[in-house]
Structure formats: C-alpha cells, structure tokens
Design an enzyme around this catalytic site. Structure first.
Site, short mmCIF file in Angstrom:
data_model
loop_
_atom_site.label_atom_id
_atom_site.label_comp_id
_atom_site.label_asym_id
_atom_site.label_seq_id
_atom_site.Cartn_x
_atom_site.Cartn_y
_atom_site.Cartn_z
N TRP A 150 47.62 -17.90 2.79
CA TRP A 150 48.53 -18.59 1.86
C TRP A 150 49.74 -17.74 1.49
O TRP A 150 50.69 -18.24 0.91
CB TRP A 150 47.78 -18.97 0.58
N HIS A 179 48.83 -6.88 7.94
CA HIS A 179 49.77 -7.98 8.23
C HIS A 179 51.17 -7.39 8.42
O HIS A 179 51.54 -6.42 7.75
CB HIS A 179 49.76 -8.99 7.09
N GLU A 197 53.93 -8.28 7.39
CA GLU A 197 54.73 -8.21 6.16
C GLU A 197 54.35 -6.98 5.35
O GLU A 197 55.20 -6.36 4.70
CB GLU A 197 54.54 -9.51 5.36
N GLU A 253 49.79 -11.38 16.02
CA GLU A 253 50.88 -12.11 15.39
C GLU A 253 52.22 -11.48 15.79
O GLU A 253 52.64 -10.49 15.17
CB GLU A 253 50.75 -12.08 13.86
N GLY A 281 56.74 -17.46 10.67
CA GLY A 281 57.60 -18.18 9.73
C GLY A 281 58.95 -18.57 10.30
O GLY A 281 59.85 -18.97 9.57
N GLY A 327 49.98 -19.46 8.52
CA GLY A 327 50.75 -19.26 7.29
C GLY A 327 51.17 -20.60 6.70
O GLY A 327 50.38 -21.30 6.07
N GLY A 328 52.43 -20.96 6.91
CA GLY A 328 53.02 -22.14 6.28
C GLY A 328 52.17 -23.40 6.38
O GLY A 328 51.99 -24.12 5.39
P1 13P Z 1 53.40 -18.85 9.88
O1 13P Z 1 52.23 -19.70 10.35
O2 13P Z 1 54.03 -19.38 8.63
O3 13P Z 1 54.36 -18.55 10.97
O4 13P Z 1 52.75 -17.43 9.42
C1 13P Z 1 51.90 -16.76 10.29
C2 13P Z 1 51.29 -15.64 9.56
O5 13P Z 1 51.95 -14.68 9.20
C3 13P Z 1 49.87 -15.74 9.23
O6 13P Z 1 49.37 -14.53 8.77
#
Ligand code: 13P
Length: 248
Positions: free
Chosen positions: A10, A94, A96, A166, A172, A232-233
């Site tokens: 999330w 992750h 990020e 990823e 994203g 993610g989204g």
């Molecule tokens: P999205 O599905 O929004 O591209 O994000 C992927 C993600 O970072 C899941 O950890």
C-alpha cells in the site's frame, strides 16, 4: 510446484475508513482466488489488518522495519513489534527505501537477517534503475543485491523468504517490463541461486513488481520463473487487486 503469491504494497496510502472498505471488498472476492495473497500496510494500520484478516486467507505484513532489536532509534519499528501484530511478511530493501532513505545493500541484509531471526518472512526487493538497464548491468546490480544477503545469511535462508524483482523504471510509471524482460531476470535470479542450492531455487517464490495491472498480470504470471507479484497502485483498488489475484 510453487504456489504463487500476490502481495499488495500500500506504500504511504490509506486511512482507517478507506482500509476498512478495501479489506471488506478484497475479502469478499477471495473465494475466486487460487493463489496466496497478502497485504503490506503502513505500520499504524497493522492492528487493523490483524483484526480484519485474522482467520481469513489473506496474510498481512509491513513495508519496512529496523535492523536493530531495540534501543534509541527514534521513529523505528522492530521485528518483534511486527510479530506483536501477527505479521507474516515484511518488505525489505524496496527501491524507495534504497533510493530515498539511503539503505545500502548491507543495511538491507541486516534487516533481512533481523526479520528472519524473528520468524518473519522477508520479501527482499531487488532491481535495476533505467540507467543501469541501459548500461546493460542489470544482472550485475541484481546479483550484487542478492549477494549481500547470501553472504550474510547463507543461501539456505532463502527457503524462508520471498524475492521481489522490481525494475525501478517500472515502479509507478505505467511502464511494465515485458513478460520476456521480466522472465529473463527472474531466470537469472533463480539460476544464480540454483548454482548454490537447487532445492532452495526450485521452491523460491520470485515475484515481479512494477506497474502490474489486471490487464497484464496473467501474461506475466504465466512465465515459468514468475511466481506472482508485488503490487503497488493497483493494490489500493479492490477490483484491480482482485483481478490480479485471480491471475495468480
Ligand atoms: P506499482 O505497482 O505502483 O508500480 O508499484 C510497484 C511496487 O513498488 C510494489 O512494491
């Protein structure tokens, strides 16, 4: 035969009310889902996830944790605290966290070790940036990220972990890796681990993450080395998340 795992990440989204509606709708659709499903929620909502999901087929987890067990680490959350809320999973490394919070391969390996020591299953994220892909060093980067964990914890530790590939450029952005692009890296990861321990490699769940949607999930998950996704989204919209789960 490996079971697929679809996990929602999330990120920093949600509210008590929104989560309640989302979890209600996800639970209502689980009857048609054949794979394992989990949601990784922000720390303040772990109690809510536990209350809503205990006894259901949906597992829950966190998105980050400290590598330290306890102490003067203002703002941090330990693995034992995640255990207090019944977490099965915790995402570590992750992109990020690596890019925005400076988590090195070494720190990620320490978090992975601390998660496992507490009985949590780490979802270890690896992946290259667009520049790294264009420089054709994807395997070098992903290999280095994996080596940090294998050197610290041993290849056998992967029997109780999940890997999420990823590609940073796909997160994203709406730009999904093609099934062939993703499969190539997944095969590289599994091959690298197979060279160390074939049984661990054969049983290892390797998820793909990066702009997975209901419309592309089935084709990605049909690849021989793609065992579900980290979402993610699309995990924030029950209908979209369930469509992905049904492809698992
Ligand atoms: P999205 O599905 O929004 O591209 O994000 C992927 C993600 O970072 C899941 O950890």
């Amino acid at each position: 035969m490996r079971r697929k795992l679809v996990a929602g990440n999330w990120k920093m989204h949600g509210s008590l009310a929104d989560n309640d509606a989302l979890l209600t709708a996800v639970l209502a659709g689980m009857g048609e889902v054949g794979c394992d499903v989990a949601v990784c929620v922000p720390h303040p909502y772990l109690a809510q996830a536990q209350a809503r999901l205990a006894g259901s087929t949906v597992a829950w987890g966190a998105q980050n944790m400290s590598q330290h067990a306890k102490g003067a680490y203002t703002g941090e959350v330990s693995a034992a605290m995640l255990n207090d809320f019944g977490c099965r999973y915790v995402i570590v490394g992750h992109s990020e966290r690596r890019a925005l919070y400076g988590e090195s391969d070494q720190v990620v390996a320490e978090k992975y070790a601390a998660a496992q020591a507490a009985g949590l299953a780490p979802i270890l994220c690896v992946g290259e940036t667009l520049n790294e892909r264009e420089e054709c060093i994807t395997e070098q980067v992903v290999g280095r990220q994996l080596d940090a964990v294998i050197e610290k914890c041993g290849v056998a530790s992967l029997a109780k972990a999940v890997i999420a590939y990823e590609p940073v450029w796909a997160i994203g952005t709406g730009v999904t890796a093609t099934p062939d692009q993703a499969q190539a890296v997944h095969a590289f990861i599994r091959g690298k681990i197979r060279a160390l321990d074939a049984a661990v490699a054969d049983n290892l769940v390797i998820q793909y993450g990066g702009s997975v949607k209901g419309s592309n999930a089935a084709e990605l998950f049909a690849q021989p080395d793609i065992d579900g996704g980290l979402i993610g989204g699309a995990s924030l919209v029950a209908e979209d998340f369930l469509a992905i789960c049904k492809a698992g």
